[in-house]
Design a protein around this motif. Structure first.
Motif, PDB file in Angstrom:
ATOM      1  N   THR A  73       0.828  -1.206   0.000  1.00  8.98           N
ATOM      2  CA  THR A  73       0.000   0.000   0.000  1.00  8.98           C
ATOM      3  C   THR A  73       0.862   1.256   0.000  1.00  8.98           C
ATOM      4  O   THR A  73       2.033   1.230   0.370  1.00  8.98           O
ATOM      5  CB  THR A  73      -0.901   0.049   1.254  1.00  8.98           C
ATOM      6  OG1 THR A  73      -0.076   0.160   2.416  1.00  8.98           O
ATOM      7  CG2 THR A  73      -1.787  -1.180   1.358  1.00  8.98           C
ATOM      8  N   LYS A  74       0.236   2.350  -0.383  1.00  9.78           N
ATOM      9  CA  LYS A  74       0.894   3.656  -0.393  1.00  9.78           C
ATOM     10  C   LYS A  74       1.397   4.015   1.005  1.00  9.78           C
ATOM     11  O   LYS A  74       2.522   4.462   1.177  1.00  9.78           O
ATOM     12  CB  LYS A  74      -0.109   4.688  -0.899  1.00  9.78           C
ATOM     13  CG  LYS A  74       0.376   6.106  -0.901  1.00  9.78           C
ATOM     14  CD  LYS A  74      -0.734   7.007  -1.418  1.00  9.78           C
ATOM     15  CE  LYS A  74      -0.375   8.474  -1.252  1.00  9.78           C
ATOM     16  NZ  LYS A  74      -1.442   9.339  -1.746  1.00  9.78           N
ATOM     17  N   SER A  75       0.573   3.763   2.016  1.00  6.00           N
ATOM     18  CA  SER A  75       0.960   4.110   3.388  1.00  6.00           C
ATOM     19  C   SER A  75       2.120   3.242   3.870  1.00  6.00           C
ATOM     20  O   SER A  75       3.027   3.719   4.548  1.00  6.00           O
ATOM     21  CB  SER A  75      -0.223   4.003   4.343  1.00  6.00           C
ATOM     22  OG  SER A  75      -0.757   2.700   4.330  1.00  6.00           O
ATOM     23  N   ALA A  76       2.126   1.953   3.504  1.00  8.75           N
ATOM     24  CA  ALA A  76       3.233   1.074   3.896  1.00  8.75           C
ATOM     25  C   ALA A  76       4.523   1.496   3.212  1.00  8.75           C
ATOM     26  O   ALA A  76       5.599   1.468   3.809  1.00  8.75           O
ATOM     27  CB  ALA A  76       2.902  -0.373   3.556  1.00  8.75           C
ATOM     28  N   LEU A  77       4.416   1.904   1.966  1.00  8.80           N
ATOM     29  CA  LEU A  77       5.578   2.373   1.220  1.00  8.80           C
ATOM     30  C   LEU A  77       6.153   3.617   1.885  1.00  8.80           C
ATOM     31  O   LEU A  77       7.364   3.728   2.093  1.00  8.80           O
ATOM     32  CB  LEU A  77       5.163   2.682  -0.218  1.00  8.80           C
ATOM     33  CG  LEU A  77       6.246   3.067  -1.199  1.00  8.80           C
ATOM     34  CD1 LEU A  77       7.178   1.899  -1.442  1.00  8.80           C
ATOM     35  CD2 LEU A  77       5.626   3.495  -2.514  1.00  8.80           C
ATOM     36  N   LYS A  78       5.282   4.528   2.231  1.00 10.95           N
ATOM     37  CA  LYS A  78       5.706   5.762   2.880  1.00 10.95           C
ATOM     38  C   LYS A  78       6.392   5.449   4.210  1.00 10.95           C
ATOM     39  O   LYS A  78       7.466   5.965   4.507  1.00 10.95           O
ATOM     40  CB  LYS A  78       4.495   6.669   3.116  1.00 10.95           C
ATOM     41  CG  LYS A  78       4.851   8.050   3.640  1.00 10.95           C
ATOM     42  CD  LYS A  78       3.610   8.881   3.917  1.00 10.95           C
ATOM     43  CE  LYS A  78       3.032   9.414   2.643  1.00 10.95           C
ATOM     44  NZ  LYS A  78       1.976  10.409   2.868  1.00 10.95           N
ATOM     45  N   ARG A 108      -3.269  -2.486  -7.281  1.00 13.78           N
ATOM     46  CA  ARG A 108      -4.464  -2.256  -6.476  1.00 13.78           C
ATOM     47  C   ARG A 108      -4.430  -0.937  -5.722  1.00 13.78           C
ATOM     48  O   ARG A 108      -5.441  -0.302  -5.529  1.00 13.78           O
ATOM     49  CB  ARG A 108      -4.668  -3.401  -5.478  1.00 13.78           C
ATOM     50  CG  ARG A 108      -5.241  -4.633  -6.142  1.00 13.78           C
ATOM     51  CD  ARG A 108      -5.436  -5.738  -5.133  1.00 13.78           C
ATOM     52  NE  ARG A 108      -4.295  -6.649  -5.306  1.00 13.78           N
ATOM     53  CZ  ARG A 108      -3.549  -7.103  -4.328  1.00 13.78           C
ATOM     54  NH1 ARG A 108      -3.790  -6.781  -3.093  1.00 13.78           N
ATOM     55  NH2 ARG A 108      -2.551  -7.912  -4.583  1.00 13.78           N
ATOM     56  N   ASP A 109      -3.252  -0.546  -5.250  1.00 13.15           N
ATOM     57  CA  ASP A 109      -3.159   0.706  -4.500  1.00 13.15           C
ATOM     58  C   ASP A 109      -2.694   1.788  -5.467  1.00 13.15           C
ATOM     59  O   ASP A 109      -1.529   1.884  -5.796  1.00 13.15           O
ATOM     60  CB  ASP A 109      -2.171   0.562  -3.327  1.00 13.15           C
ATOM     61  CG  ASP A 109      -2.172   1.793  -2.452  1.00 13.15           C
ATOM     62  OD1 ASP A 109      -3.266   2.261  -2.100  1.00 13.15           O
ATOM     63  OD2 ASP A 109      -1.077   2.294  -2.156  1.00 13.15           O
ATOM     64  N   ARG A 110      -3.596   2.605  -5.893  1.00 16.65           N
ATOM     65  CA  ARG A 110      -3.347   3.537  -6.990  1.00 16.65           C
ATOM     66  C   ARG A 110      -2.257   4.566  -6.737  1.00 16.65           C
ATOM     67  O   ARG A 110      -1.671   5.055  -7.668  1.00 16.65           O
ATOM     68  CB  ARG A 110      -4.642   4.233  -7.380  1.00 16.65           C
ATOM     69  CG  ARG A 110      -5.640   3.270  -7.938  1.00 16.65           C
ATOM     70  CD  ARG A 110      -6.632   4.004  -8.793  1.00 16.65           C
ATOM     71  NE  ARG A 110      -7.543   3.071  -9.401  1.00 16.65           N
ATOM     72  CZ  ARG A 110      -7.417   2.578 -10.615  1.00 16.65           C
ATOM     73  NH1 ARG A 110      -6.419   2.934 -11.372  1.00 16.65           N
ATOM     74  NH2 ARG A 110      -8.288   1.732 -11.095  1.00 16.65           N
ATOM     75  N   GLY A 111      -1.974   4.910  -5.507  1.00 18.13           N
ATOM     76  CA  GLY A 111      -0.987   5.956  -5.260  1.00 18.13           C
ATOM     77  C   GLY A 111       0.426   5.467  -5.058  1.00 18.13           C
ATOM     78  O   GLY A 111       1.333   6.264  -4.818  1.00 18.13           O
ATOM     79  N   GLU A 115       3.683   7.800  -5.004  1.00 17.86           N
ATOM     80  CA  GLU A 115       4.334   7.974  -3.701  1.00 17.86           C
ATOM     81  C   GLU A 115       5.813   7.622  -3.792  1.00 17.86           C
ATOM     82  O   GLU A 115       6.663   8.332  -3.251  1.00 17.86           O
ATOM     83  CB  GLU A 115       3.651   7.114  -2.642  1.00 17.86           C
ATOM     84  CG  GLU A 115       4.194   7.300  -1.248  1.00 17.86           C
ATOM     85  CD  GLU A 115       3.963   8.697  -0.689  1.00 17.86           C
ATOM     86  OE1 GLU A 115       4.796   9.141   0.125  1.00 17.86           O
ATOM     87  OE2 GLU A 115       2.963   9.345  -1.048  1.00 17.86           O
ATOM     88  N   LEU A 116       6.131   6.543  -4.476  1.00 18.69           N
ATOM     89  CA  LEU A 116       7.525   6.144  -4.643  1.00 18.69           C
ATOM     90  C   LEU A 116       8.301   7.218  -5.404  1.00 18.69           C
ATOM     91  O   LEU A 116       9.426   7.562  -5.037  1.00 18.69           O
ATOM     92  CB  LEU A 116       7.615   4.799  -5.362  1.00 18.69           C
ATOM     93  CG  LEU A 116       9.012   4.212  -5.525  1.00 18.69           C
ATOM     94  CD1 LEU A 116       9.732   4.099  -4.193  1.00 18.69           C
ATOM     95  CD2 LEU A 116       8.933   2.859  -6.215  1.00 18.69           C
ATOM     96  N   LYS A 117       7.700   7.759  -6.439  1.00 20.81           N
ATOM     97  CA  LYS A 117       8.336   8.838  -7.210  1.00 20.81           C
ATOM     98  C   LYS A 117       8.644  10.021  -6.302  1.00 20.81           C
ATOM     99  O   LYS A 117       9.737  10.590  -6.347  1.00 20.81           O
ATOM    100  CB  LYS A 117       7.420   9.268  -8.356  1.00 20.81           C
ATOM    101  CG  LYS A 117       7.972  10.408  -9.177  1.00 20.81           C
ATOM    102  CD  LYS A 117       6.992  10.833 -10.250  1.00 20.81           C
ATOM    103  CE  LYS A 117       7.499  12.081 -10.952  1.00 20.81           C
ATOM    104  NZ  LYS A 117       6.510  12.640 -11.858  1.00 20.81           N
ATOM    105  N   ILE A 139       5.145   1.879 -14.402  1.00 21.73           N
ATOM    106  CA  ILE A 139       6.320   2.509 -13.786  1.00 21.73           C
ATOM    107  C   ILE A 139       6.908   3.627 -14.647  1.00 21.73           C
ATOM    108  O   ILE A 139       8.001   4.121 -14.369  1.00 21.73           O
ATOM    109  CB  ILE A 139       7.407   1.488 -13.385  1.00 21.73           C
ATOM    110  CG1 ILE A 139       8.017   0.803 -14.607  1.00 21.73           C
ATOM    111  CG2 ILE A 139       6.872   0.496 -12.369  1.00 21.73           C
ATOM    112  CD1 ILE A 139       9.298   0.068 -14.291  1.00 21.73           C
ATOM    113  N   ARG A 140       6.182   4.018 -15.652  1.00 23.89           N
ATOM    114  CA  ARG A 140       6.646   5.108 -16.519  1.00 23.89           C
ATOM    115  C   ARG A 140       7.033   6.366 -15.733  1.00 23.89           C
ATOM    116  O   ARG A 140       8.070   6.974 -16.022  1.00 23.89           O
ATOM    117  CB  ARG A 140       5.569   5.424 -17.549  1.00 23.89           C
ATOM    118  CG  ARG A 140       5.968   6.473 -18.530  1.00 23.89           C
ATOM    119  CD  ARG A 140       4.879   6.649 -19.554  1.00 23.89           C
ATOM    120  NE  ARG A 140       5.179   7.763 -20.418  1.00 23.89           N
ATOM    121  CZ  ARG A 140       4.356   8.234 -21.303  1.00 23.89           C
ATOM    122  NH1 ARG A 140       3.170   7.694 -21.460  1.00 23.89           N
ATOM    123  NH2 ARG A 140       4.695   9.250 -22.050  1.00 23.89           N
ATOM    124  N   PRO A 141       6.252   6.776 -14.708  1.00 25.37           N
ATOM    125  CA  PRO A 141       6.657   7.966 -13.943  1.00 25.37           C
ATOM    126  C   PRO A 141       8.027   7.811 -13.272  1.00 25.37           C
ATOM    127  O   PRO A 141       8.772   8.777 -13.153  1.00 25.37           O
ATOM    128  CB  PRO A 141       5.549   8.104 -12.892  1.00 25.37           C
ATOM    129  CG  PRO A 141       4.374   7.404 -13.475  1.00 25.37           C
ATOM    130  CD  PRO A 141       4.947   6.269 -14.279  1.00 25.37           C
TER     131      PRO A 141
END
Length: 173
Positions: A73-78, A108-111, A115-117, A139-141
């Motif tokens: 998830t975005k929050s776990a990545l953060k 599934r987790d759109r952000g 967020e990684l970028k 992963i284009r961004p």
């Protein structure tokens, strides 16, 4: 296991990829002037992770490693990465951040990719991301903000020579 026992520890131990080793070393030596993350890509089994580990070892850097496909998830990545990209090394030296398998991130987790970028763009430390396929749309961004380095398949002659060396080391005919 032999996979761990004979894993290359230094860039000299890492067979092949001479141009890529030079390119990554030059990037790391000049990282503060370029500030761009690297997207290291190539087929599974080409040694992307091993190459980054050897690079960190040769530069006396602490390697902070995470697998992006494990972060769901975005929050776990953060939570997992943000502090690593901002805080000094636990051991007081320099560090290199490795984010493995960015192309395996869940859709599934759109952000997540956004967020990684954001995280790698603001990192105080050099970041290398790995992917099997750097040209997937999701992963284009990340590709757009990164220096891309491609690892080609390992030549069978190199594999054969390395396996013969291992057998000699193990004293097996």
């Amino acid at each position: 296991m032999w996979v761990q026992k004979y894993r290359p520890e230094t860039l000299d131990d890492y067979r092949g990829a001479s141009n890529q080793k030079k390119e990554l070393t030059k990037w790391l030596n000049n990282w503060e002037t370029g500030d761009k993350p690297v997207l290291l890509h190539g087929q599974a089994g080409t040694g992307k992770t091993s190459l980054v580990e050897a690079l960190a070892h040769d530069h006396g850097m602490e390697l902070v490693e995470t697998n992006a496909s494990d972060v769901r998830t975005k929050s776990a990545l953060k939570e997992e990465l943000k502090e690593a990209t901002r805080q000094a090394s636990f051991f007081g030296g320099d560090k290199l951040i490795l984010i493995d398998e960015v192309d395996g991130m869940s859709g599934r987790d759109r952000g997540g990719v956004a967020e990684l970028k954001e995280i790698v763009s603001k990192s105080r430390f050099p970041v290398i991301m790995t992917a099997n396929d750097a040209y997937t749309q999701k992963i284009r961004p990340l590709r757009n903000i990164s220096k891309t380095v491609k690892l080609d398949s390992v030549h069978t002659n190199s594999i054969n020579a390395h396996l013969k060396w291992i057998l000699d080391e193990e004293r097996i005919d």
